[in-house]
Design a protein around this motif. Structure first.
Motif, PDB file in Angstrom:
ATOM      1  N   THR A  37     -28.202 -38.763 -19.109  1.00 17.83           N
ATOM      2  CA  THR A  37     -29.544 -39.557 -19.245  1.00 17.83           C
ATOM      3  C   THR A  37     -30.303 -38.539 -20.239  1.00 17.83           C
ATOM      4  N   PRO A  38     -31.213 -39.038 -20.861  1.00 15.93           N
ATOM      5  CA  PRO A  38     -32.219 -38.477 -21.792  1.00 15.93           C
ATOM      6  C   PRO A  38     -32.792 -37.281 -21.160  1.00 15.93           C
ATOM      7  N   LEU A  39     -33.036 -37.193 -20.005  1.00 17.58           N
ATOM      8  CA  LEU A  39     -33.697 -36.166 -19.311  1.00 17.58           C
ATOM      9  C   LEU A  39     -32.687 -35.052 -19.015  1.00 17.58           C
ATOM     10  N   LYS A  40     -31.589 -35.343 -18.749  1.00 12.88           N
ATOM     11  CA  LYS A  40     -30.402 -34.359 -18.488  1.00 12.88           C
ATOM     12  C   LYS A  40     -29.931 -33.668 -19.744  1.00 12.88           C
ATOM     13  N   LEU A  41     -29.937 -34.824 -20.852  1.00 12.86           N
ATOM     14  CA  LEU A  41     -29.656 -34.026 -22.332  1.00 12.86           C
ATOM     15  C   LEU A  41     -30.635 -33.296 -22.541  1.00 12.86           C
ATOM     16  N   CYS A  42     -32.044 -33.276 -22.492  1.00 18.92           N
ATOM     17  CA  CYS A  42     -32.887 -32.637 -22.794  1.00 18.92           C
ATOM     18  C   CYS A  42     -32.718 -31.280 -21.945  1.00 18.92           C
ATOM     19  N   TRP A  43     -32.870 -31.489 -20.691  1.00 18.93           N
ATOM     20  CA  TRP A  43     -32.768 -30.168 -19.835  1.00 18.93           C
ATOM     21  C   TRP A  43     -31.506 -29.229 -20.334  1.00 18.93           C
ATOM     22  N   SER A  44     -30.334 -29.935 -20.526  1.00 18.47           N
ATOM     23  CA  SER A  44     -29.339 -28.976 -20.734  1.00 18.47           C
ATOM     24  C   SER A  44     -29.526 -28.242 -22.280  1.00 18.47           C
ATOM     25  N   ILE A  45     -29.966 -29.043 -23.157  1.00 24.72           N
ATOM     26  CA  ILE A  45     -30.406 -28.191 -24.440  1.00 24.72           C
ATOM     27  C   ILE A  45     -31.331 -27.229 -24.261  1.00 24.72           C
ATOM     28  N   LEU A  46     -32.415 -27.415 -23.565  1.00 25.54           N
ATOM     29  CA  LEU A  46     -33.295 -26.632 -23.227  1.00 25.54           C
ATOM     30  C   LEU A  46     -32.807 -25.192 -22.444  1.00 25.54           C
ATOM     31  N   LEU A  47     -31.917 -25.422 -21.373  1.00 28.65           N
ATOM     32  CA  LEU A  47     -31.035 -24.234 -20.808  1.00 28.65           C
ATOM     33  C   LEU A  47     -30.221 -23.468 -21.880  1.00 28.65           C
ATOM     34  N   PHE A  48     -29.501 -24.194 -22.690  1.00 30.69           N
ATOM     35  CA  PHE A  48     -28.805 -23.204 -23.593  1.00 30.69           C
ATOM     36  C   PHE A  48     -29.759 -22.541 -24.497  1.00 30.69           C
ATOM     37  N   VAL A  49     -30.858 -23.137 -24.833  1.00 27.16           N
ATOM     38  CA  VAL A  49     -31.725 -22.316 -25.792  1.00 27.16           C
ATOM     39  C   VAL A  49     -32.408 -21.291 -25.125  1.00 27.16           C
ATOM     40  N   LEU A  50     -32.795 -21.528 -23.757  1.00 26.63           N
ATOM     41  CA  LEU A  50     -33.271 -20.429 -22.690  1.00 26.63           C
ATOM     42  C   LEU A  50     -32.516 -19.135 -22.589  1.00 26.63           C
ATOM     43  N   ALA A  51     -31.040 -19.652 -22.308  1.00 24.97           N
ATOM     44  CA  ALA A  51     -30.128 -18.541 -22.217  1.00 24.97           C
ATOM     45  C   ALA A  51     -29.819 -17.830 -23.572  1.00 24.97           C
ATOM     46  N   ALA A  52     -29.848 -18.537 -24.589  1.00 24.40           N
ATOM     47  CA  ALA A  52     -29.852 -17.768 -25.655  1.00 24.40           C
ATOM     48  C   ALA A  52     -30.836 -16.697 -26.135  1.00 24.40           C
ATOM     49  N   ALA A  53     -32.028 -17.116 -25.803  1.00 26.83           N
ATOM     50  CA  ALA A  53     -33.361 -16.486 -26.005  1.00 26.83           C
ATOM     51  C   ALA A  53     -33.168 -15.219 -24.985  1.00 26.83           C
ATOM     52  N   ALA A  54     -32.589 -15.269 -24.060  1.00 30.65           N
ATOM     53  CA  ALA A  54     -32.599 -14.097 -23.092  1.00 30.65           C
ATOM     54  C   ALA A  54     -31.412 -13.252 -23.247  1.00 30.65           C
ATOM     55  N   GLU A  55     -30.304 -13.704 -23.787  1.00 35.33           N
ATOM     56  CA  GLU A  55     -29.356 -13.035 -24.243  1.00 35.33           C
ATOM     57  C   GLU A  55     -29.449 -12.338 -25.273  1.00 35.33           C
ATOM     58  N   VAL A  56     -29.977 -13.026 -26.452  1.00 33.43           N
ATOM     59  CA  VAL A  56     -30.214 -12.427 -27.763  1.00 33.43           C
ATOM     60  C   VAL A  56     -31.243 -11.481 -27.728  1.00 33.43           C
ATOM     61  N   GLY A  57     -32.350 -11.803 -26.918  1.00 32.30           N
ATOM     62  CA  GLY A  57     -33.667 -11.239 -26.808  1.00 32.30           C
ATOM     63  C   GLY A  57     -33.416  -9.614 -25.941  1.00 32.30           C
ATOM     64  N   GLY A  58     -32.568  -9.783 -24.979  1.00 35.83           N
ATOM     65  CA  GLY A  58     -32.211  -8.742 -24.262  1.00 35.83           C
ATOM     66  C   GLY A  58     -31.238  -7.637 -24.727  1.00 35.83           C
ATOM     67  N   GLY A  59     -30.591  -8.392 -25.547  1.00 32.07           N
ATOM     68  CA  GLY A  59     -29.359  -7.352 -26.562  1.00 32.07           C
ATOM     69  C   GLY A  59     -30.215  -6.796 -27.430  1.00 32.07           C
ATOM     70  N   TYR A  85     -30.666 -13.599 -17.942  1.00 30.81           N
ATOM     71  CA  TYR A  85     -29.860 -14.546 -18.636  1.00 30.81           C
ATOM     72  C   TYR A  85     -28.811 -14.888 -17.522  1.00 30.81           C
ATOM     73  N   GLY A  86     -28.033 -14.117 -16.844  1.00 34.55           N
ATOM     74  CA  GLY A  86     -26.987 -14.464 -16.167  1.00 34.55           C
ATOM     75  C   GLY A  86     -27.151 -15.721 -15.226  1.00 34.55           C
ATOM     76  N   PHE A  87     -28.367 -15.839 -14.775  1.00 33.96           N
ATOM     77  CA  PHE A  87     -28.772 -17.084 -13.840  1.00 33.96           C
ATOM     78  C   PHE A  87     -28.873 -18.352 -14.563  1.00 33.96           C
ATOM     79  N   ILE A  88     -29.514 -18.211 -15.904  1.00 35.76           N
ATOM     80  CA  ILE A  88     -29.851 -19.530 -16.303  1.00 35.76           C
ATOM     81  C   ILE A  88     -28.835 -20.626 -16.650  1.00 35.76           C
ATOM     82  N   PRO A  89     -27.539 -20.251 -16.897  1.00 32.59           N
ATOM     83  CA  PRO A  89     -26.502 -21.149 -17.122  1.00 32.59           C
ATOM     84  C   PRO A  89     -26.369 -22.017 -15.827  1.00 32.59           C
ATOM     85  N   THR A  90     -26.482 -21.270 -14.717  1.00 25.62           N
ATOM     86  CA  THR A  90     -26.128 -21.891 -13.311  1.00 25.62           C
ATOM     87  C   THR A  90     -27.052 -23.131 -13.059  1.00 25.62           C
ATOM     88  N   LEU A  91     -28.144 -23.285 -13.874  1.00 27.16           N
ATOM     89  CA  LEU A  91     -28.866 -24.373 -13.651  1.00 27.16           C
ATOM     90  C   LEU A  91     -28.665 -25.729 -14.561  1.00 27.16           C
TER      91      LEU A  91
END
Length: 152
Positions: A37-59, A85-91
């Motif tokens: 759905t549009p909401l799931k699509l936006c949520w999924s992309i947001l989670l990928f961006v947040l995971a990237a921010a956490a992994e790249v930022g932490g690294g 970061y390790g927890f974000i993809p579980t969402l």
């Protein structure tokens, strides 16, 4: 409290890559019931961006501490961010570990280049842009490919 009605996307996106594992209690739908759905699509992309921010930022914080002589606590803070970061993809709304992390890899590539460019002044070259574009195209195919069975 009732849940809001989900709006179906106007295009016919396929069933997502979800394993039927009985995870409905935690909001993850099985492959038989999952629809984008549009909401799931936006949520999924947001989670990928947040995971990237956490992994790249932490690294990057660890890198700065070790490689450029920043204070030790930058490295410690980076380590904490990497644990988060390790927890974000579980969402993610789909329940397929390997596919979720493989798709995340494309976001990681693009986010890494953007971070290096914006914070360290390391402008990507043509090969970097081409590779990042190919990676995003590839992970889009992986994420949205129609599947009937999701067992490997």
């Amino acid at each position: 409290m009732s849940q809001p009605a989900e709006v179906e996307l106007p295009v016919n996106l396929p069933i997502a890559a979800a394993e039927p594992t009985g995870d409905a209690d935690r909001g993850v739908e099985t492959s038989q019931q999952f629809r984008w759905t549009p909401l799931k699509l936006c949520w999924s992309i947001l989670l990928f961006v947040l995971a990237a921010a956490a992994e790249v930022g932490g690294g990057w914080l660890v890198w700065q501490s070790i490689r450029t002589g920043r204070p030790w606590w930058w490295g410690l803070l980076g380590a904490v961010v990497l644990v988060i970061y390790g927890f974000i993809p579980t969402l993610q709304p789909v329940d397929h570990f390997g596919r979720t992390f493989a798709v995340y890899g494309g976001f990681f590539i693009v986010y890494s280049y953007a971070w290096g460019w914006l914070l360290d002044g390391e402008r990507p070259d043509t090969g970097d842009f081409a590779g990042a574009g190919i990676a995003l195209a590839g992970v889009s195919i992986v994420w949205f490919w129609p599947r009937k069975s999701h067992r490997l």
